[in-house]
Design a protein around this motif. Structure first.
Motif, PDB file in Angstrom:
ATOM      1  N   ALA A  53     -40.069 -29.402  17.432  1.00 36.91           N
ATOM      2  CA  ALA A  53     -40.972 -28.384  17.961  1.00 36.91           C
ATOM      3  C   ALA A  53     -41.890 -27.853  16.867  1.00 36.91           C
ATOM      4  O   ALA A  53     -43.040 -27.485  17.123  1.00 36.91           O
ATOM      5  CB  ALA A  53     -40.162 -27.238  18.569  1.00 36.91           C
ATOM      6  N   ALA A  54     -41.378 -27.812  15.634  1.00 35.60           N
ATOM      7  CA  ALA A  54     -42.192 -27.336  14.514  1.00 35.60           C
ATOM      8  C   ALA A  54     -43.387 -28.253  14.288  1.00 35.60           C
ATOM      9  O   ALA A  54     -44.503 -27.787  14.011  1.00 35.60           O
ATOM     10  CB  ALA A  54     -41.346 -27.239  13.244  1.00 35.60           C
ATOM     11  N   LEU A  55     -43.190 -29.576  14.406  1.00 33.44           N
ATOM     12  CA  LEU A  55     -44.303 -30.510  14.224  1.00 33.44           C
ATOM     13  C   LEU A  55     -45.312 -30.377  15.364  1.00 33.44           C
ATOM     14  O   LEU A  55     -46.526 -30.518  15.141  1.00 33.44           O
ATOM     15  CB  LEU A  55     -43.790 -31.945  14.145  1.00 33.44           C
ATOM     16  N   LEU A  56     -44.825 -30.105  16.578  1.00 36.30           N
ATOM     17  CA  LEU A  56     -45.754 -29.837  17.683  1.00 36.30           C
ATOM     18  C   LEU A  56     -46.631 -28.632  17.354  1.00 36.30           C
ATOM     19  O   LEU A  56     -47.850 -28.652  17.569  1.00 36.30           O
ATOM     20  CB  LEU A  56     -44.974 -29.572  18.971  1.00 36.30           C
ATOM     21  N   GLY A  57     -46.013 -27.573  16.824  1.00 31.40           N
ATOM     22  CA  GLY A  57     -46.775 -26.380  16.454  1.00 31.40           C
ATOM     23  C   GLY A  57     -47.751 -26.651  15.335  1.00 31.40           C
ATOM     24  O   GLY A  57     -48.896 -26.187  15.362  1.00 31.40           O
ATOM     25  N   LEU A 369     -48.586 -22.389  15.903  1.00 37.85           N
ATOM     26  CA  LEU A 369     -47.792 -22.648  14.698  1.00 37.85           C
ATOM     27  C   LEU A 369     -46.586 -21.723  14.642  1.00 37.85           C
ATOM     28  O   LEU A 369     -45.459 -22.152  14.342  1.00 37.85           O
ATOM     29  CB  LEU A 369     -48.669 -22.451  13.456  1.00 37.85           C
ATOM     30  N   LEU A 370     -46.798 -20.453  14.955  1.00 39.06           N
ATOM     31  CA  LEU A 370     -45.709 -19.478  14.884  1.00 39.06           C
ATOM     32  C   LEU A 370     -44.613 -19.785  15.911  1.00 39.06           C
ATOM     33  O   LEU A 370     -43.419 -19.781  15.572  1.00 39.06           O
ATOM     34  CB  LEU A 370     -46.251 -18.071  15.105  1.00 39.06           C
ATOM     35  N   VAL A 371     -44.993 -20.064  17.164  1.00 40.15           N
ATOM     36  CA  VAL A 371     -43.966 -20.320  18.175  1.00 40.15           C
ATOM     37  C   VAL A 371     -43.224 -21.623  17.896  1.00 40.15           C
ATOM     38  O   VAL A 371     -42.024 -21.740  18.180  1.00 40.15           O
ATOM     39  CB  VAL A 371     -44.545 -20.321  19.613  1.00 40.15           C
ATOM     40  N   GLY A 372     -43.920 -22.607  17.322  1.00 46.00           N
ATOM     41  CA  GLY A 372     -43.246 -23.850  16.975  1.00 46.00           C
ATOM     42  C   GLY A 372     -42.172 -23.621  15.921  1.00 46.00           C
ATOM     43  O   GLY A 372     -41.057 -24.159  16.018  1.00 46.00           O
ATOM     44  N   LEU A 373     -42.515 -22.814  14.922  1.00 47.48           N
ATOM     45  CA  LEU A 373     -41.542 -22.510  13.868  1.00 47.48           C
ATOM     46  C   LEU A 373     -40.387 -21.665  14.407  1.00 47.48           C
ATOM     47  O   LEU A 373     -39.222 -21.907  14.091  1.00 47.48           O
ATOM     48  CB  LEU A 373     -42.243 -21.792  12.715  1.00 47.48           C
ATOM     49  N   LEU A 374     -40.716 -20.659  15.237  1.00 49.53           N
ATOM     50  CA  LEU A 374     -39.667 -19.800  15.789  1.00 49.53           C
ATOM     51  C   LEU A 374     -38.758 -20.567  16.751  1.00 49.53           C
ATOM     52  O   LEU A 374     -37.542 -20.340  16.774  1.00 49.53           O
ATOM     53  CB  LEU A 374     -40.296 -18.606  16.506  1.00 49.53           C
ATOM     54  N   ALA A 375     -39.355 -21.469  17.538  1.00 50.38           N
ATOM     55  CA  ALA A 375     -38.559 -22.217  18.512  1.00 50.38           C
ATOM     56  C   ALA A 375     -37.533 -23.113  17.824  1.00 50.38           C
ATOM     57  O   ALA A 375     -36.459 -23.380  18.378  1.00 50.38           O
ATOM     58  CB  ALA A 375     -39.467 -23.055  19.404  1.00 50.38           C
ATOM     59  N   ALA A 376     -37.862 -23.580  16.616  1.00 51.30           N
ATOM     60  CA  ALA A 376     -36.914 -24.419  15.887  1.00 51.30           C
ATOM     61  C   ALA A 376     -35.651 -23.641  15.517  1.00 51.30           C
ATOM     62  O   ALA A 376     -34.595 -24.242  15.282  1.00 51.30           O
ATOM     63  CB  ALA A 376     -37.585 -24.972  14.628  1.00 51.30           C
ATOM     64  N   HIS A 377     -35.733 -22.299  15.468  1.00 48.55           N
ATOM     65  CA  HIS A 377     -34.592 -21.473  15.092  1.00 48.55           C
ATOM     66  C   HIS A 377     -34.012 -20.680  16.268  1.00 48.55           C
ATOM     67  O   HIS A 377     -32.794 -20.534  16.387  1.00 48.55           O
ATOM     68  CB  HIS A 377     -34.998 -20.493  13.979  1.00 48.55           C
ATOM     69  N   LEU A 378     -34.892 -20.175  17.149  1.00 49.71           N
ATOM     70  CA  LEU A 378     -34.428 -19.311  18.235  1.00 49.71           C
ATOM     71  C   LEU A 378     -34.288 -20.036  19.559  1.00 49.71           C
ATOM     72  O   LEU A 378     -33.581 -19.550  20.452  1.00 49.71           O
ATOM     73  CB  LEU A 378     -35.404 -18.130  18.409  1.00 49.71           C
ATOM     74  N   GLY A 379     -34.964 -21.161  19.701  1.00 50.15           N
ATOM     75  CA  GLY A 379     -34.996 -21.862  20.977  1.00 50.15           C
ATOM     76  C   GLY A 379     -36.257 -21.522  21.755  1.00 50.15           C
ATOM     77  O   GLY A 379     -36.763 -20.391  21.684  1.00 50.15           O
ATOM     78  N   ALA A 380     -36.764 -22.482  22.494  1.00 48.88           N
ATOM     79  CA  ALA A 380     -38.026 -22.304  23.214  1.00 48.88           C
ATOM     80  C   ALA A 380     -38.001 -21.172  24.236  1.00 48.88           C
ATOM     81  O   ALA A 380     -38.963 -20.393  24.323  1.00 48.88           O
ATOM     82  CB  ALA A 380     -38.438 -23.620  23.876  1.00 48.88           C
TER      83      ALA A 380
END
Length: 405
Positions: A53-57, A369-380
């Motif tokens: 997800a981070a790479l998508l962001g 970018l922010l949601v991609g990074l957050l989703a990698a830790h918190l979940g989408a």
């Protein structure tokens, strides 16, 4: 050439009576459909290769962030030159970019580094393409009263393609590969280039002065106009929060709904249907003065739909929520564009439009970018809910301020 007669001034398609706009409209329709097919295929390719997800962001960010930094400078440059010739050049370069991406994918040479590099190149080109197209619309029509309708119809093209393109991309990915999607997009730019070559425009007023002076003039105009300031802030917030949903859709399609590229296409298509309905609404409106209130209401609906989508594991409910998200975001973005272009002087149009597009796409990039990074830790789902909550708080704040005023 004079416009074709059209009696009802409230006609939904009234801007199409202008020859130049019709030529642009047809070419842009084909080009935009190809763009959406590529966007879905690229998102699926990234997640298929990396599962990140981070790479998508990151990819979304580098594709949109140039709008934030290059866009305002591009506006000053655009106002000094022949916009039609510049747009033909940019469209041709975008077509080449898509064909190179198709070739790299077909040969099996594509990798995350190349994907990010190609996305960055597309972002730089789009930083010129978007304000060029938007600022040229006023020259494609012979009656300024039809400008709001032309802007809404232009957005309707985008949203109709957004509705048709993602499911079509899902079908193409099911029977072929991402390379075919990229190749078709590359060919689609020919339609718009041909349309632009057939258009005949009267010489337009060009801005004079240094780039620094022109940029400062545009910024001062936007800063000292309270209505424009408020509209720009609205665009910033909704794109930083709600528009970042696009980054997370592959994650929801694969991990939440246990689907594939077809599922992703349906999710994106649902958002496209909502966007299409919103542009039909805007194209049929005659009053620009009531748009700020409409935009605020649509933003609140978007926030609530984000919260529903975040908490849903039922695909039909999620598709309905996605349609509302697409509806609200488009009302906000297109409505703001209509207000800005209805008020902006012709000599400042390129700069005002570029400020709008840089805010819209630049903060979409940062939010993605922010949601991609957050989703990698918190979940989408949690990140989607956070975006909806922030947007809802903003809408409440604006509503309270308006009530006091």
């Amino acid at each position: 050439m004079p416009a074709l007669p059209l009696a009802p001034q409230h006609h939904l398609l009234r801007a199409l009576r202008h020859r130049n706009f019709r030529l642009y409209f047809i070419g842009h329709a084909i080009s935009t459909l190809g763009t959406w097919i590529q966007q879905v295929a690229l998102a699926w390719l990234i997640y298929r290769l990396s599962g990140s997800a981070a790479l998508l962001g990151l990819t979304t960010c580098v594709a949109l962030l140039p709008q934030l930094f290059v866009g305002p400078l591009a506006g000053a440059w655009i106002d000094r030159h022949d916009k039609r010739r510049l747009l033909i050049l940019v469209e041709a370069l975008l077509g080449v970019q898509a064909l190179v991406l198709a070739l790299l994918t077909w040969l099996g040479w594509i990798n995350p580094v190349l994907i990010v590099a190609m996305a960055a190149l597309m972002g730089v080109l789009n930083a010129f393409d978007t304000p060029l197209r938007q600022s040229l619309l006023s020259q494609f029509i012979d009656d300024r009263a039809d400008l709001p309708n032309a802007l809404a119809l232009n957005a309707m093209l985008f949203t109709a393609s957004r509705f048709i393109g993602p499911p079509l991309a899902g079908l193409l990915l099911g029977v072929s590969s991402e390379a075919l999607c990229f190749f078709l997009n590359g060919l689609s730019y020919l339609a718009l280039v041909i349309g632009l070559l057939l258009i005949h425009l009267r010489p337009a007023e060009r801005a004079a002065g240094s780039y620094r002076h022109l940029l400062g003039e545009g910024l001062r105009y936007a800063r000292h106009n309270p209505r424009i300031r408020a509209m720009m802030l609205s665009v910033l917030v909704i794109n930083f929060t709600a528009s970042s949903y696009a980054v997370l859709l592959p994650v929801f399609a694969k991990d939440i709904f246990a689907g594939d590229a077809t599922t992703l296409g349906w999710l994106w298509g649902a958002a496209g249907l909502g966007s299409l309905l919103s542009t039909v609404l805007l194209a049929s409106r005659l009053s620009v003065d009531s748009l700020p209130r409409t935009i605020l209401a649509a933003s609140a609906v978007t926030a609530l739909a984000l919260l529903v989508f975040a908490g849903s594991d039922m695909l039909p409910l999620s598709l309905a929520a996605m349609a509302l998200i697409g509806f609200g975001i488009t009302v906000s973005n297109v409505g703001t564009n209509i207000v800005l272009q209805s008020e902006a002087p012709e000599a400042l149009r390129g700069r005002i439009v570029s400020l709008y597009t840089s805010t819209r796409f630049g903060f979409d990039a940062l939010g993605g970018l922010l949601v991609g990074l957050l989703a990698a830790h918190l979940g989408a789902p949690w990140v989607m809910a956070l975006a909806g909550g922030v947007l809802l708080v903003y809408c409440g704040w604006v509503g309270l301020r308006s009530g006091r005023g």
